[in-house]
Design a protein around this motif. Structure first.
Motif, PDB file in Angstrom:
ATOM      1  N   ARG A   1     108.726 -42.425  84.168  1.00  0.00           N
ATOM      2  CA  ARG A   1     107.603 -41.490  84.063  1.00  0.00           C
ATOM      3  C   ARG A   1     106.392 -42.067  84.794  1.00  0.00           C
ATOM      4  O   ARG A   1     106.018 -43.216  84.564  1.00  0.00           O
ATOM      5  CB  ARG A   1     107.259 -41.261  82.589  1.00  0.00           C
ATOM      6  CG  ARG A   1     106.342 -40.079  82.375  1.00  0.00           C
ATOM      7  CD  ARG A   1     106.007 -39.933  80.901  1.00  0.00           C
ATOM      8  NE  ARG A   1     104.974 -40.879  80.510  1.00  0.00           N
ATOM      9  CZ  ARG A   1     104.617 -41.101  79.242  1.00  0.00           C
ATOM     10  NH1 ARG A   1     105.213 -40.473  78.259  1.00  0.00           N
ATOM     11  NH2 ARG A   1     103.654 -41.972  78.968  1.00  0.00           N
TER      12      ARG A   1
ATOM     13  N   ASN B   1     112.602 -42.411  77.217  1.00  0.00           N
ATOM     14  CA  ASN B   1     113.772 -41.614  76.853  1.00  0.00           C
ATOM     15  C   ASN B   1     113.538 -40.188  77.329  1.00  0.00           C
ATOM     16  O   ASN B   1     112.443 -39.642  77.153  1.00  0.00           O
ATOM     17  CB  ASN B   1     113.971 -41.610  75.333  1.00  0.00           C
ATOM     18  CG  ASN B   1     114.404 -42.980  74.847  1.00  0.00           C
ATOM     19  OD1 ASN B   1     115.094 -43.710  75.557  1.00  0.00           O
ATOM     20  ND2 ASN B   1     113.979 -43.348  73.649  1.00  0.00           N
ATOM     21  N   PHE B   2     114.541 -39.601  77.927  1.00  0.00           N
ATOM     22  CA  PHE B   2     114.361 -38.243  78.459  1.00  0.00           C
ATOM     23  C   PHE B   2     115.708 -37.535  78.459  1.00  0.00           C
ATOM     24  O   PHE B   2     116.516 -37.703  79.366  1.00  0.00           O
ATOM     25  CB  PHE B   2     113.777 -38.316  79.889  1.00  0.00           C
ATOM     26  CG  PHE B   2     113.260 -36.994  80.381  1.00  0.00           C
ATOM     27  CD1 PHE B   2     112.029 -36.515  79.963  1.00  0.00           C
ATOM     28  CD2 PHE B   2     114.008 -36.217  81.261  1.00  0.00           C
ATOM     29  CE1 PHE B   2     111.548 -35.295  80.413  1.00  0.00           C
ATOM     30  CE2 PHE B   2     113.534 -34.989  81.709  1.00  0.00           C
ATOM     31  CZ  PHE B   2     112.296 -34.539  81.288  1.00  0.00           C
ATOM     32  N   ARG B   3     115.935 -36.779  77.400  1.00  0.00           N
ATOM     33  CA  ARG B   3     117.214 -36.060  77.302  1.00  0.00           C
ATOM     34  C   ARG B   3     117.132 -34.803  78.162  1.00  0.00           C
ATOM     35  O   ARG B   3     116.286 -33.948  77.939  1.00  0.00           O
ATOM     36  CB  ARG B   3     117.526 -35.689  75.854  1.00  0.00           C
ATOM     37  CG  ARG B   3     117.841 -36.901  74.987  1.00  0.00           C
ATOM     38  CD  ARG B   3     118.219 -36.499  73.564  1.00  0.00           C
ATOM     39  NE  ARG B   3     119.480 -35.781  73.502  1.00  0.00           N
ATOM     40  CZ  ARG B   3     120.681 -36.354  73.508  1.00  0.00           C
ATOM     41  NH1 ARG B   3     120.773 -37.676  73.586  1.00  0.00           N
ATOM     42  NH2 ARG B   3     121.771 -35.628  73.437  1.00  0.00           N
TER      43      ARG B   3
ATOM     44  N   PHE C   1     120.217 -40.504  79.855  1.00  0.00           N
ATOM     45  CA  PHE C   1     119.110 -39.826  79.161  1.00  0.00           C
ATOM     46  C   PHE C   1     117.823 -40.642  79.197  1.00  0.00           C
ATOM     47  O   PHE C   1     117.111 -40.783  78.210  1.00  0.00           O
ATOM     48  CB  PHE C   1     119.490 -39.489  77.706  1.00  0.00           C
ATOM     49  CG  PHE C   1     120.596 -38.471  77.603  1.00  0.00           C
ATOM     50  CD1 PHE C   1     120.546 -37.299  78.339  1.00  0.00           C
ATOM     51  CD2 PHE C   1     121.678 -38.676  76.763  1.00  0.00           C
ATOM     52  CE1 PHE C   1     121.547 -36.350  78.252  1.00  0.00           C
ATOM     53  CE2 PHE C   1     122.694 -37.736  76.662  1.00  0.00           C
ATOM     54  CZ  PHE C   1     122.619 -36.567  77.420  1.00  0.00           C
TER      55      PHE C   1
END
Lengths: 216, 315
Positions: free
Chosen positions: A92, A62-64, A88
């Motif tokens: 990685r 998850n990356f907002r 979002f």
């Protein structure tokens, strides 16, 4: 030597493969704390498990963010490279970064993508090291080439910044601050990233951790 | 403006060429709501008032200087009190700058994430002057924490430097300046890994919708605790300045070259009537950054959807 040639020589020096490594940290899921991760531990871990710790393996997280899908964000402090996805999320990847040679941060773009890039040792290394001397004219791409399987050349506008995201022949070094510069990834990961990223993609190198080390 | 450009000589005359043909130059600073507003102004000037317009990307301090020199006509967002000293000089002494009577309310603080606050105990801005708190923000092991205090060209950034000195965290924290998107990507990465982060923040802004943001506590604004000397006034501005409390509640206005009142009265009247609300500004900020739309396209849609309001501004 002209400034450009000096910069060019410096760029080659920055991408040398061998160097001392400094300790960094990895997240220990057992204790839920960040623990020391140094080169000897990294090599032992790699030999025992045939890969880097789970933290540094490629994964969707998850990356907002307000950045557009396709953007690369490089966190030199945690040794992560994020490739922003829609909704979002991000892929990685674990990275190795320079210690003394990584004193930069900024917003750049992918100016050029190369498969199995040629590596040319800098003149100083050629003069000092007979092994390097035989590659004075450039070492062809291949499994022994320190730039690894792929290289993404980072540009500022239309100018080459001298920095690259590239593969490595030392996969155990992912997650560490190695004293040569550039941003190194495992070959499988750099091939995966290479296939996803487009020329012109925005690359944000965060101003923290290894990016703040003074060097060069 | 015409005479000033001609007198300025061949080199700057080239810069002034658009003004000779009555082109209105709208400055475009680099934060999202100002970029969209610059496009809205340009769009209305062109489409409703039939004026030639050129947009010029420029930092805010340089933009105000450009208005004073007659090179730029419009500033979409003059922030106060940030630019107070410069505004006083240009508006009240040199009479080169006029601010619209309408303003948008804004706030400026130092922020952290809720997770950081809970993990480190950071609650108040003065906590950053404690070495044990600052240590949580040290990513390069140099003994100092790191904090983003704004972009290099922003008028607020110098004042954040003064605030760091006044609160004492200039001794415990490295004060970083960098573009906003780079700084906010650091916030994204910190949130993703649960790492501590602290940074300059302002409203209206999309970041409050994207992350769980906590504003650091400060004593309420006290004018006696603030004295800002600008770099233009004195090279020793930093040591002569102080800012020991929270920012004064802030606001921003459309600013424009006073000469427009005579040369282009319809344009000046329009600029005086523009009323962008705080909700508009948050929506613009979110649309630029989170939705990834271009300021030009957001402005075009906004103009299309707000015909009634624009009608009021240009009548």
């Amino acid at each position: 030597m002209s400034l450009v040639r000096k910069i060019f020589a410096a760029s080659l020096a920055l991408c040398m493969l061998v160097g001392t490594a400094a300790a960094s940290e990895i997240f220990d899921p057992q204790t839920k704390t960040w623990v020391r991760y140094d080169p000897s531990r990294a090599i032992r871990y790699y030999q025992a498990h045939g890969g880097v710790p789970a933290d540094f393996r490629r994964q969707v997280v998850n990356f907002r963010t307000a950045e557009k899908p396709g953007t690369i964000i490089i966190d030199g402090n945690r040794h992560f490279l994020y490739f922003v996805l829609p909704g979002f999320q991000a892929i990685r990847y674990g990275i190795g970064v320079g210690r003394e040679g990584f004193g930069w941060a900024g917003i750049v773009n992918v100016g050029r993508k190369v498969e199995w890039p040629t590596w040319t040792p800098p003149a100083e290394m050629v003069a000092r090291d007979p092994k390097a001397a035989k590659y004075a004219g450039g070492m062809p791409g291949g499994p022994d080439n320190p730039l690894g399987a792929r290289a993404l050349y980072l540009f500022e506008g239309n100018l080459d910044t001298i920095y690259r995201i590239h593969g490595t022949t030392e996969p155990w070094s992912i997650g560490l601050d190695i004293s040569s510069g550039c941003i190194r990834m495992n070959n499988d990961d750099v091939i995966d990233l290479y296939n996803r990223v487009e020329v012109g993609a925005k690359v944000i190198v965060l101003m923290q951790g290894a990016a703040l080390y003074r060097g060069v | 403006m015409l005479l000033r450009c001609l007198a300025a000589g061949a080199l700057s005359a080239a810069l002034c060429t658009p003004a000779l043909s009555a082109t209105i130059v709208v400055g475009q600073p680099d934060w999202p709501s100002a970029q969209v507003t610059a496009h809205i102004i340009a769009d209305v000037l062109q489409e409703r008032l039939g004026v030639e317009v050129r947009l010029r990307p420029v930092g805010t301090i340089e933009l105000m200087g450009g208005i004073d020199r007659g090179e730029i006509d419009v500033h979409p967002e003059v922030w106060l009190p940030n630019g107070e000293e410069i505004v006083r000089e240009y508006r009240d002494v040199r009479h080169s700058l006029t601010l619209s009577p309408i303003s948008v309310a804004a706030e400026q603080h130092v922020c952290t994430t809720r997770e950081t606050s809970e993990a480190t105990g950071l609650k108040a801005l003065k906590d950053l002057s404690k070495p044990e708190i600052a240590a949580a923000f040290d990513t390069d092991s140099d003994g100092l924490g790191e904090i983003w205090i704004g972009a290099r060209t922003w008028s607020s950034t110098r004042i954040e430097r003064v605030r760091a000195k006044s609160y004492g965290y200039d001794a415990t924290m490295m004060l970083l300046t960098m573009p906003e998107d780079q700084a906010l990507a650091s916030v994204d990465a910190a949130v993703a890994t649960g790492a501590p982060i602290v940074f300059y923040c302002y409203t209206p802004h999309y970041i409050y919708a994207l992350h769980d943001i906590v504003t650091l506590e400060e004593p309420a604004y006290d004018p006696n605790a603030w004295k800002i000397v600008t770099a233009e006034q004195d090279p020793a501005w930093l040591s002569l300045s102080k800012a020991e409390t929270a920012w004064e509640p802030s606001r921003y206005h459309v600013g424009y070259a006073t000469s427009l009142k005579q040369d282009q009265p319809k344009v000046a009247a329009f600029l005086d009537r523009i009323k962008i609300t705080e909700e508009d500004a948050v929506a613009m900020s979110y649309a630029v950054h989170v939705d990834g739309r271009s300021p030009e396209e957001i402005a075009a849609t906004w103009v299309k959807d707000n015909g009634d309001r624009i009608e009021e501004w240009v009548k």
